[in-house]
Design an enzyme around this catalytic site. Structure first.
Site, mmCIF file in Angstrom:
data_model
loop_
_atom_site.group_PDB
_atom_site.id
_atom_site.type_symbol
_atom_site.label_atom_id
_atom_site.label_comp_id
_atom_site.label_asym_id
_atom_site.label_seq_id
_atom_site.Cartn_x
_atom_site.Cartn_y
_atom_site.Cartn_z
ATOM 1 N N ARG B 210 -1.413 -12.126 -13.253
ATOM 2 C CA ARG B 210 -0.896 -11.214 -14.265
ATOM 3 C C ARG B 210 -1.101 -9.802 -13.740
ATOM 4 O O ARG B 210 -1.846 -9.573 -12.790
ATOM 5 C CB ARG B 210 -1.675 -11.379 -15.571
ATOM 6 C CG ARG B 210 -1.482 -12.712 -16.251
ATOM 7 C CD ARG B 210 -2.151 -12.716 -17.614
ATOM 8 N NE ARG B 210 -2.229 -14.060 -18.182
ATOM 9 C CZ ARG B 210 -1.218 -14.662 -18.798
ATOM 10 N NH1 ARG B 210 -0.039 -14.037 -18.882
ATOM 11 N NH2 ARG B 210 -1.352 -15.871 -19.293
ATOM 12 N N ILE B 212 -2.570 -6.261 -13.189
ATOM 13 C CA ILE B 212 -3.899 -5.671 -13.366
ATOM 14 C C ILE B 212 -3.714 -4.164 -13.533
ATOM 15 O O ILE B 212 -4.101 -3.591 -14.528
ATOM 16 C CB ILE B 212 -4.814 -6.010 -12.185
ATOM 17 C CG1 ILE B 212 -4.961 -7.531 -12.055
ATOM 18 C CG2 ILE B 212 -6.179 -5.362 -12.396
ATOM 19 C CD1 ILE B 212 -5.739 -7.992 -10.863
ATOM 20 N N THR B 213 -3.034 -3.552 -12.566
ATOM 21 C CA THR B 213 -2.741 -2.116 -12.734
ATOM 22 C C THR B 213 -1.232 -1.857 -12.797
ATOM 23 O O THR B 213 -0.813 -0.732 -12.988
ATOM 24 C CB THR B 213 -3.317 -1.298 -11.561
ATOM 25 O OG1 THR B 213 -2.704 -1.783 -10.350
ATOM 26 C CG2 THR B 213 -4.822 -1.469 -11.470
ATOM 27 N N SER B 214 -0.422 -2.895 -12.625
ATOM 28 C CA SER B 214 1.038 -2.698 -12.624
ATOM 29 C C SER B 214 1.617 -3.021 -14.002
ATOM 30 O O SER B 214 0.933 -3.588 -14.841
ATOM 31 C CB SER B 214 1.661 -3.622 -11.571
ATOM 32 O OG SER B 214 1.552 -4.968 -11.988
ATOM 33 N N THR B 218 4.026 -11.388 -11.835
ATOM 34 C CA THR B 218 5.003 -12.475 -11.945
ATOM 35 C C THR B 218 4.683 -13.369 -13.142
ATOM 36 O O THR B 218 5.582 -13.782 -13.878
ATOM 37 C CB THR B 218 5.015 -13.300 -10.639
ATOM 38 O OG1 THR B 218 5.518 -12.475 -9.588
ATOM 39 C CG2 THR B 218 5.892 -14.531 -10.778
ATOM 40 N N ASP B 271 -7.965 -0.012 0.211
ATOM 41 C CA ASP B 271 -7.210 -1.198 0.598
ATOM 42 C C ASP B 271 -7.444 -1.422 2.077
ATOM 43 O O ASP B 271 -6.570 -1.155 2.885
ATOM 44 C CB ASP B 271 -5.705 -0.995 0.360
ATOM 45 C CG ASP B 271 -5.320 -1.211 -1.089
ATOM 46 O OD1 ASP B 271 -5.704 -2.264 -1.629
ATOM 47 O OD2 ASP B 271 -4.664 -0.329 -1.674
ATOM 48 N N SER B 279 -7.754 -11.462 1.306
ATOM 49 C CA SER B 279 -7.296 -11.687 -0.058
ATOM 50 C C SER B 279 -6.075 -12.612 -0.077
ATOM 51 O O SER B 279 -6.073 -13.642 -0.748
ATOM 52 C CB SER B 279 -6.955 -10.340 -0.699
ATOM 53 O OG SER B 279 -6.333 -10.517 -1.943
ATOM 54 N N LYS B 303 2.374 0.461 -1.433
ATOM 55 C CA LYS B 303 0.988 0.230 -1.002
ATOM 56 C C LYS B 303 0.842 0.496 0.495
ATOM 57 O O LYS B 303 -0.098 1.152 0.928
ATOM 58 C CB LYS B 303 0.596 -1.214 -1.328
ATOM 59 C CG LYS B 303 -0.888 -1.496 -1.218
ATOM 60 C CD LYS B 303 -1.181 -2.902 -1.753
ATOM 61 C CE LYS B 303 -2.599 -3.044 -2.238
ATOM 62 N NZ LYS B 303 -2.780 -4.304 -3.015
#
Lengths: 507, 507
Positions: B210, B212-214, B218, B271, B279, B303
Site C-alpha cells: 500500500r 506509504i508516502t505516495s 498498487t 536511499d 529491499s 527516485k
C-alpha cells in the site's frame, strides 16, 4: 469534516500536557481520526511542525485510537511542552515541516563528504533547536564515527556547540578545570581538587553533571553536603569570593547539544574518539576554562581500555584544546579498580570528607589521585614549578587549608550538612581465601544502582578490600548500603549471582 | 515500596492497551514513581525487556508523572501489544535487557569492519525480533550507506531477510515478477503486466504494497476493483487457477525486516544503493520469483535522478540477483512525468480499466509502458523470441485476452467492482499559454495526498496535459478530485501556491 481541517491555517488543536518524559525527544500524540490529521494525511511516526505564537518545533507524531486524547486535542511530551511554552488548552498549529536543510549535509557526510564550517554550524543549530529526530542524531553520530572528524571539523563542531549555549566569562586570565573521562566508580576527586587549587588562589568554577548511567555524579555527591543547583549569578559570586564552586551544570545550558548527543550515544553505545573530544572541550570552553587537566583511567572495565587508545585520545584533546587557547594536560591513570571506598552519593561524600579531615580511615588512593590532579593543575597554571605541584597540593590537605576552603565554598553555596547514612546494610563475604585479583567496575556500579543509588543518596557499595589484598574465606569484601529492604535484597541477589570481585590463589 | 518491587522475579505490571500507533517501534509507558521502575532504576528512554510467558520483547520506555497510567500498570503501544500477545490486565515482567550481541558487530561496521555471514544473520534476526531501537536501525543503515556492502555482504543480508520471513514455493520452474523502483506518480503498470503475462500462461504471483508516502500503492489501486487482502492459501489457489494475482503483500511477512528498514530510511531520507538492492531482491526471492523485470524511471524529480545512477543500480541488481538464481532485467525508463492520467487509487484504476478495454480515452503512455515491461518479461522467461515480446504483449491487450484474464483474477480474488468517482472536483487552469515543459512529480503527489489519497480512494489528480503539449491560457492542466470540500480546498490552495506544471514559451 470539521472547519479547522478545511483551511491550512486552521490546523489547530488544543495543547494537553501528558507529563510524558521522553528525555529531550520531542513527541506529540493525536487521535488518528482527528480531522486535522486526516486532512494533512499524517501517519504515525511522521515528523510534524508545531507552532505556538512565535515558537515552533518539529516533533515525532504518534497516534492513538483510544480516548486517551480528545479529537480536538494534541498531547505533548514534557520536552515538547516546555519548548513550545504552551499552557493547557492553548491552540497549537500542526503542519508538515519544511525539510531540515542541514540533514542533506549530514547525509553527504555519510557518503564521505566533510562538513564545512557553515554546514557544521547549521547542523548543531538544528540539533539545538530540536529539529533532529533521534534517528537523525544517530545518523549524524554514525557519520562522525564512520569517518573520524579532522581537527578542523572538530574545531568547527566545538565552536558551534559552544555558540548555541551559555558561556561563562571571568575577570581572570587563568581559569582552571578538570574532567575525568569516567567509567570508574568512586573516583570523586573533584571536590578535593577544587578545594586544593582554590586554597592556592586559582579560580576553578566547576560545574558537574548528575549520574546518567552511573551510581553517582559529582553533583549527586556534593548535593548530600550542600546545595548544587546554583544559577549563574550565584555561581559567579561564590567563585569570586572563594575561588571555586561545585555546582550542577545541568540547568546552565553550557553546550546543551552535548547532552542531547550523549543521550543518543548511550543508546547506540558508541564512544567515538572525536565525539569524546567535542563533548569534553565544548563544555570546558563554555565554562571559560583556560587550563584543563584530564583524568583518563585505563582498565579493562573502564571507558578507555588500552594505553594506546588513551594516548591517542590525549593527543587529540591537547591539539584541539590548543585551537581554543586552552592548555590541556592529560593524566593516564589506573582504571583497574574503583578509587576510594565508597560508591554512591553519600558514601563518596564521606570519603571526600575523610580525606579533607585527614582522618585515619580516609581512602589513601582517593587522596593520592586528588593530589596528582591538583598538583598537575598547579603546575599547568604556573603556580607551581615542575615537580612542586604534588607537594603543594598535599600540603593544602595536610594543613587543613583545603578543608577550610571546601567548607567556605559549601556555606556560600547554601550551607554545610552531614551526608546521610544508610539504614540497611549487608556484608558480602569472600567465597574463599586468597588474594584480590580483579574488580568488575561495571557490575560493581550495577550493584550500587540496584541498591538505590543515586536516587537513594545513602545507597551504594562500600569496599573493604583492594587489588592485591589477602583475604580470608568469609571475610567481607564490601558492604551493600540501601535505604529500603527491597532494594538491599535486590542488589544482594544480583551481587550473589554475578562475579564482582575475583579472589584468586597466590600469584 | 510494594512487594513486587522487592524480588527481581516480582517485577510485574498489569498490561494496558493504549491504542498507541508508533508504527513498528516498540514503546512502553510506565509511571515514573512506580515501585518497579524505582527499584530497577529505569530512566526515561531506557531500553527495557518485557516478558509475557514465553514471549519477550525489548521496548523503549517512556515515563509519565500524570495519572494517564496507573502505578501498577504498564501501557503498551499497538506494536508491543501484538508482539507480546497480551490481554488487558495480564501481568508483564519488566527488567533490564541483556545487551543485544549483534549491535557490537554493527558498531564494528561503522568503524570499517564488514559483517560476516553469521553476524549479518544475527543482526537481521535481532531486527526481526524487534530488539533494535530506531537509533540502532539508523546506526545499521548509516553503516551500510557509509560503506556500501560488497556483493557477499549483500547476498548474506538478502538471504537473512528472506530467512526470517515467509517464503512462497511454487510447483513451476519459471515464476515471473516485476517491480518499479518508484518515485513516479501513476505508472500503475502492475495489473496490466500481470494480466498480459498470465494470458500468455506465465505465472506471476504479484504481491504489492500500500502507499506509504505516495498517493497510491498498487494494492490501494487494485482494492478499488477487487479484494487484495488474501491469505497465502487463497493467493496460491488464485495463481494456480489463473496464473496471476494482485494481492497486498503487507500481511504475508515476505521479508518483514525490509518494511522496518524502509520506515527508518524514510525518516533518514536516504536511499542507499545497497539497501535498495536488498529491499527489492529480498521481497522477490521470498515471493519465489525466478525471472524479474525492473522498471527504473529516471528523472530529476523521480527516485533515481541520473542515467549513471540507474545503470550502476541495474548492474548491482543483475549481479546479486544471479546469486539467487534469479534472472533480472532492468529497464531504464523516462521518469520526467507521471505515466497515465490518473494519480490516486480510483483514478489509476480507471486508467488501467481503460487500457484493458482498449477505450478511446485510454492513456497511451501507460499502455506502452506496460507492453514494454510485459514484453521484456515474456522474452526473459523464454516465452517470446528477442524482439517478439512487445508485439505479443500488445496482442494480448488488443485481443481482449488480457482483459478476460484480469477479470478472472479479480473474480477469484473476491469479485469485480467499479472504482468510485469523486464527488468534488476542481480544474486547475494554465496561468498562460505555451508548451508544457516540466512536471514536479513530488508536488503533484503532494496535491493528490492533500486531496485525500489514498485514504479517500476516489481522491487524487487527473492530468489533461503532457510534456510538449501546447496549451492555451486558462486551459485545464489537471483536475483535482476529492471526497470532501475541505480536502479539495486544501489541495487546491497548495496547488495554487506551488509550481506543479511548468508551461513555457516556444522552444
Amino acid at each position: 469534516m470539521s472547519v479547522p481541517a478545511q483551511a491550512p491555517n486552521g490546523n489547530k488543536l488544543a495543547a494537553r500536557r501528558l507529563g510524558l518524559d521522553t528525555h529531550d525527544e520531542l513527541v506529540v500524540i493525536t487521535r488518528r481520526d482527528s480531522p486535522v490529521c486526516r486532512s494533512e494525511g499524517f501517519s504515525a511516526h511522521a515528523r510534524v511542525r508545531l507552532k505556538n505564537g512565535r515558537r515552533n518545533i518539529i516533533a515525532t507524531l504518534y497516534q492513538v485510537d483510544s480516548a486517551l486524547i480528545g479529537l480536538d486535542e494534541l498531547g505533548l511530551s514534557e520536552s515538547a511542552w516546555k519548548r513550545l511554552g504552551v499552557a493547557e488548552g492553548d491552540l497549537v498549529h500542526i503542519s508538515h515541516p519544511q525539510p531540515v536543510a542541514s540533514l542533506s549535509a549530514v547525509r553527504g557526510r555519510i557518503y564521505g563528504k566533510r562538513l564545512d564550517r557553515a554546514q557544521m554550524h547549521a547542523t548543531i543549530n538544528d540539533i539545538a533547536a530540536g529539529r533532529y529526530a533521534d534517528v537523525h542524531l544517530a545518523m549524524f553520530l554514525s557519520s562522525m564515527a564512520a569517518r573520524d572528524p579532522d581537527d578542523d571539523e572538530l574545531t568547527d563542531m566545538i565552536q558551534a556547540m559552544v555558540d548555541v549555549g551559555e558561556r561563562l566569562e571571568w575577570p581572570r586570565d587563568v581559569i582552571v578545570d578538570k574532567h575525568c573521562v569516567g567509567g570508574l566508580p568512586g573516583n570523586r576527586t573533584t571536590p578535593l581538587v577544587v578545594s586544593i587549587v582554590a586554597a592556592h588562589d586559582l579560580w576553578m568554577p566547576k560545574t558537574s553533571s548528575r549520574a546518567i548511567t552511573s551510581p553517582a555524579g559529582t553533583a549527586d555527591t556534593v548535593e548530600t553536603i550542600t546545595r548544587v543547583d546554583l544559577d549563574i549569578p550565584t555561581l559567579r559570586s561564590v567563585v569570586r569570593a572563594h575561588g571555586g564552586c561545585m555546582a550542577w551544570g545541568g540547568a546552565m545550558r553550557l553546550s546543551p547539544v552535548d547532552d542531547t548527543l550523549i543521550r543518543v550515544e548511550r543508546l547506540m553505545d558508541i564512544d567515538a574518539e572525536g565525539q569524546m573530544v567535542a563533548s569534553v572541550l565544548s563544555k570546558k570552553v563554555a565554562a571559560g576554562a583556560t587550563h584543563l587537566v584530564l583524568d583518563v583511567p585505563v582498565g579493562e572495565t573502564a571507558k578507555v581500555r588500552s594505553q594506546h587508545d588513551a594516548e591517542r585520545l590525549a593527543g587529540r584533546l591537547e591539539t584541539v584544546g590548543a585551537r581554543f587557547g586552552m592548555k590541556v594536560r592529560v593524566l593516564i591513570t589506573d582504571g583497574r579498580q574503583p578509587v576510594g571506598r565508597g560508591i554512591g552519593p553519600a558514601l563518596e561524600a564521606h570519603d571526600v570528607l575523610a580525606v579533607l579531615a585527614n582522618a585515619d580511615e580516609q581512602p589513601k588512593d582517593l587522596r593520592a589521585r586528588s593530589v596528582l590532579l591538583a598538583g598537575a593543575l598547579l603546575e599547568l597554571a604556573g603556580v607551581a614549578e615542575a615537580g612542586e605541584g604534588g607537594p603543594m597540593a598535599e600540603n593544602a590537605l595536610a594543613s587543613g587549608l583545603a578543608r577550610q576552603r571546601f567548607e567556605a565554598i559549601c556555606r556560600a553555596q547554601g550551607g554545610l550538612r552531614e551526608p546521610p547514612v544508610a539504614t540497611e546494610t549487608h556484608d558480602m563475604p569472600s567465597a574463599h581465601g586468597g588474594v584480590v585479583r580483579r574488580f568488575d567496575n561495571r557490575r560493581l556500579a550495577q550493584v550500587a544502582k540496584l541498591a538505590g543509588a543515586p536516587g537513594a543518596p545513602a545507597a551504594g557499595v562500600y569496599l573493604h578490600a583492594r587489588l592485591g589484598d589477602r583475604v580470608e574465606r568469609g571475610q567481607a569484601l564490601y558492604t551493600i548500603h540501601a535505604e529500603s529492604r527491597g532494594e538491599l535484597a535486590y542488589a544482594r541477589e544480583y551481587a550473589e549471582t554475578n562475579g564482582i570481585v575475583t579472589v584468586g590463589g597466590e600469584a
